[in-house]
Design a protein around this motif. Structure first.
Motif, short mmCIF file in Angstrom:
data_model
loop_
_atom_site.label_atom_id
_atom_site.label_comp_id
_atom_site.label_asym_id
_atom_site.label_seq_id
_atom_site.Cartn_x
_atom_site.Cartn_y
_atom_site.Cartn_z
N ALA A 273 -12.17 -40.98 -47.51
CA ALA A 273 -13.25 -40.02 -47.78
C ALA A 273 -12.71 -38.81 -48.54
O ALA A 273 -13.35 -38.34 -49.50
N ALA A 274 -11.54 -38.33 -48.15
CA ALA A 274 -10.97 -37.15 -48.82
C ALA A 274 -10.61 -37.46 -50.27
O ALA A 274 -10.87 -36.66 -51.17
N VAL A 275 -10.04 -38.64 -50.48
CA VAL A 275 -9.67 -39.03 -51.85
C VAL A 275 -10.94 -39.21 -52.69
O VAL A 275 -10.99 -38.80 -53.86
N ALA A 276 -11.97 -39.82 -52.09
CA ALA A 276 -13.22 -40.02 -52.83
C ALA A 276 -13.84 -38.68 -53.21
O ALA A 276 -14.37 -38.52 -54.31
N THR A 277 -13.73 -37.71 -52.31
CA THR A 277 -14.30 -36.39 -52.60
C THR A 277 -13.49 -35.67 -53.67
O THR A 277 -14.06 -35.06 -54.59
N ALA A 278 -12.18 -35.77 -53.58
CA ALA A 278 -11.33 -35.01 -54.51
C ALA A 278 -11.28 -35.63 -55.90
O ALA A 278 -11.26 -34.90 -56.90
N TYR A 279 -11.26 -36.94 -55.98
CA TYR A 279 -11.02 -37.58 -57.28
C TYR A 279 -12.14 -38.53 -57.71
O TYR A 279 -12.22 -38.88 -58.89
N GLY A 280 -12.96 -38.99 -56.80
CA GLY A 280 -14.01 -39.94 -57.14
C GLY A 280 -15.01 -39.36 -58.12
O GLY A 280 -15.47 -38.23 -57.95
N GLY A 281 -15.35 -40.13 -59.13
CA GLY A 281 -16.36 -39.70 -60.10
C GLY A 281 -15.88 -38.67 -61.10
O GLY A 281 -16.66 -38.21 -61.93
N VAL A 282 -14.62 -38.31 -61.02
CA VAL A 282 -14.08 -37.31 -61.95
C VAL A 282 -13.51 -38.03 -63.17
O VAL A 282 -12.65 -38.90 -63.04
N THR A 283 -14.03 -37.70 -64.34
CA THR A 283 -13.51 -38.31 -65.57
C THR A 283 -12.20 -37.62 -65.95
O THR A 283 -12.15 -36.40 -66.10
N THR A 284 -11.16 -38.43 -66.06
CA THR A 284 -9.83 -37.89 -66.36
C THR A 284 -9.34 -38.45 -67.69
O THR A 284 -9.42 -39.67 -67.92
N GLN A 285 -8.85 -37.58 -68.53
CA GLN A 285 -8.32 -38.01 -69.82
C GLN A 285 -6.96 -38.65 -69.65
O GLN A 285 -6.12 -38.16 -68.89
N LEU A 286 -6.76 -39.77 -70.33
CA LEU A 286 -5.45 -40.41 -70.40
C LEU A 286 -4.94 -40.15 -71.81
O LEU A 286 -5.39 -40.80 -72.75
N PRO A 287 -4.05 -39.19 -71.99
CA PRO A 287 -3.64 -38.83 -73.35
C PRO A 287 -3.19 -40.06 -74.15
O PRO A 287 -2.30 -40.79 -73.74
N ALA B 52 -4.92 -42.71 -74.58
CA ALA B 52 -5.41 -43.98 -74.04
C ALA B 52 -6.83 -43.89 -73.52
O ALA B 52 -7.22 -44.67 -72.67
N GLY B 53 -7.61 -42.95 -74.00
CA GLY B 53 -9.00 -42.86 -73.56
C GLY B 53 -9.15 -42.05 -72.29
O GLY B 53 -8.45 -41.05 -72.08
N SER B 54 -10.03 -42.51 -71.42
CA SER B 54 -10.27 -41.80 -70.15
C SER B 54 -10.71 -42.81 -69.09
O SER B 54 -11.07 -43.94 -69.40
N TYR B 55 -10.66 -42.36 -67.84
CA TYR B 55 -11.11 -43.23 -66.76
C TYR B 55 -11.90 -42.43 -65.73
O TYR B 55 -11.76 -41.21 -65.64
N THR B 56 -12.72 -43.14 -65.00
CA THR B 56 -13.41 -42.57 -63.85
C THR B 56 -13.40 -43.63 -62.77
O THR B 56 -13.74 -44.78 -63.04
N PHE B 57 -12.97 -43.26 -61.56
CA PHE B 57 -13.04 -44.27 -60.50
C PHE B 57 -13.88 -43.76 -59.34
O PHE B 57 -14.01 -42.55 -59.13
N THR B 58 -14.46 -44.71 -58.64
CA THR B 58 -15.23 -44.37 -57.44
C THR B 58 -14.75 -45.27 -56.30
O THR B 58 -14.29 -46.39 -56.53
N LEU B 59 -14.86 -44.77 -55.08
CA LEU B 59 -14.49 -45.53 -53.89
C LEU B 59 -15.74 -45.72 -53.04
O LEU B 59 -16.48 -44.76 -52.82
N THR B 60 -15.94 -46.93 -52.59
CA THR B 60 -17.08 -47.18 -51.70
C THR B 60 -16.69 -48.14 -50.59
O THR B 60 -15.77 -48.95 -50.75
N ASP B 61 -17.39 -48.01 -49.49
CA ASP B 61 -17.22 -48.92 -48.37
C ASP B 61 -18.24 -50.04 -48.57
O ASP B 61 -19.45 -49.77 -48.66
N THR B 62 -17.76 -51.27 -48.66
CA THR B 62 -18.70 -52.36 -48.96
C THR B 62 -19.68 -52.60 -47.83
O THR B 62 -20.72 -53.23 -48.02
#
Lengths: 175, 315
Positions: B81-95, B97-107
């Protein structure tokens, strides 16, 4: 010359204007044709370059982040780098280049004669991925640069982490 | 004032007008076709860029996002939950190499705040230029991911091997039924010289340079005063000159692990191992009471990679 004769046919000005117009169109079309030909040639070159870069990146990503046996800093001992068969972690590719590109066993690739490829692996700050750092904090930037016979560079970059799935084979098969 | 009337156009003039209209129409058609051709050329020129360059780059960015998600999860102690709050959905530049956004969910219930009920789904979207790719991977916690590296941690088969004194002349080791758990433990009878009892690792390559290892053990003795217990990892490897070198890593310092007399006490610690050389040749775990005159009993020794959490298994 009577009036009806003057109206029949085209004037010299109209002929000149038409000639200029046709000339401009012809020049433009020739330039366009040349540009399209050049684009196509570069497009073929680009596709070939990225095919090699992607193939090499896949090979690199199939290796573990750290050396499972020989933790020699960032490099495999240089004399051992005569081909890629001994490479067993991503670091071993750092500062390694081939001209022309080779198969994994060191045989030159005939389809890439006059091309070259080089690899860079750098440790980067996890909180600032553009910052190259000396100590390993768990994230590395992996870069493959393919240079065409015309001297154009095609670069493919990605990032790997220490905490990726440890079984690289498992990782590659699933992703 | 005379009124002048405009004469009607002659037949020749009307034909000429019609010709102009036809020419204009033809020019319009030609221009339209020309513009369409230019557009087609543009698309044709852009398509190889999209397919050869940006598509795979976007996929690599998505993959990098997935790896960084794993990195953040370990860094965050697998507090999903803490990682999802801190980093989930945040678009981060990969110098470069474009950018990424990841999300975490409980199936199971889409809610990570109540812990992981089902699988952990990591969805990573990578973007490069006009291309976008998404990778989804599902993980399950792996409590047994980092196994105990000792083959005989607690004498459960009444066997001592491979435990032995590093110098057999300094004492004896046998099994005893005075166990912390199970039926047996190890009893050390020291001759008062140097009480180092070692357990060679069956597979030394399981010790990885740069990784942290954690050790725990249960110890008991009958002395009147507390005795410190030290546990260390002894690693033999091929050095840069192709000779054999030895390095010793204190996993549990004796000062940190005082054991009072008469009671089973847990001792332990952790340390990062490192050496500079080629392949590791041998590794062994050594346990040693600080006072060489004290006989000890020990049980349930556990040495494993410090996974810093449950770890994850790719489903």
């Amino acid at each position: 010359m009577n009036r009806s004769c003057r109206r029949r046919g085209v004037t010299l000005i109209e002929v000149a204007a038409s000639t200029v117009l046709v000339g401009l169109l012809l020049t433009a079309s020739l330039k366009t044709t040349a540009a399209v030909t050049r684009w196509r040639a570069i497009g073929v070159e680009r596709a070939k370059a990225f095919a090699l870069a992607d193939e090499r990146l896949q090979e690199m990503l199939s290796h573990p982040y750290s050396d499972p046996e020989s933790p020699l800093g960032q490099y495999l001992w240089v004399p051992l780098r005569y081909n890629r068969l001994l490479f067993d972690d991503i670091d071993d590719y750092h500062d390694y280049s081939e001209s022309p590109p080779e198969e994994v066993n060191g045989v030159d690739r005939a389809d890439y004669a006059d091309w070259s490829i080089r690899h860079d692996v750098h440790r980067v700050d996890p909180d600032n991925l553009s910052s190259v750092i000396g100590s390993d904090q768990g994230v590395r930037r992996v870069r493959v640069t393919v240079t065409s016979p015309a001297g154009r560079d095609y670069v493919r970059t990605t990032y790997v982490t220490r905490d990726r799935i440890r079984s690289s084979a498992e990782y590659s098969q699933n992703l | 004032m005379t009124r002048r009337s405009i004469p009607p156009p002659s037949v020749t003039a009307r034909r000429r007008g019609a010709l102009y209209v036809m020419v204009l129409f033809a020019a319009l058609i030609t221009s339209t076709l020309g513009l369409a051709a230019v557009r087609v050329v543009g698309v044709e020129a852009a398509t190889p860029t999209m397919t050869a360059e940006e598509g795979p780059a976007a996929r690599l960015a998505a993959r990098a996002g997935l790896e960084i998600a794993q990195f953040r999860l370990k860094q965050g102690g697998y507090d999903y939950a803490a990682v999802a709050t801190a980093y989930g959905g945040v678009t981060t530049q990969l110098p470069g190499a474009g950018s990424y956004t990841f999300t975490l969910t409980d199936t199971d219930d889409d809610d990570l705040s109540d812990g992981l009920q089902g699988l952990l789904r990591v969805t990573s979207t990578g973007t490069s230029g006009r291309a976008s790719r998404t990778i989804t991977a599902e993980f399950t916690p792996d409590a047994g991911r980092w196994p105990n590296l000792l083959t005989n941690p607690g004498a459960e088969t009444a066997a001592v091997s491979p435990w032995a004194f590093t110098d057999p002349a300094n004492g004896t080791i046998a099994t005893t039924t005075d166990a912390y758990s199970g039926a047996y433990a190890f009893a050390v009878d020291t001759y008062g010289i140097d009480t180092e009892i070692a357990h060679p690792l069956a597979n030394a390559e399981e010790i990885i340079d740069g990784e942290r290892y954690v050790v725990t053990a249960r110890v008991k003795h009958a002395a009147a005063t507390p005795v410190g217990v030290r546990i260390r990892l002894v690693i033999q490897y091929t050095n840069l000159f192709f000779f054999t070198s030895t390095t010793t890593v204190d996993l549990a310092a004796s000062a940190d692990n005082p054991v009072p007399g008469g009671v089973w006490t847990e001792v332990g610690g952790s340390a990062e191992v490192s050496w500079v050389g080629y392949g590791i040749k041998d590794a062994s775990l050594e346990i040693e009471p600080e006072d060489d005159t004290v006989d000890i009993v020990f049980d349930d020794v556990d040495l494993r990679l410090d996974g810093d959490g449950p770890g994850l298994i790719l489903q």
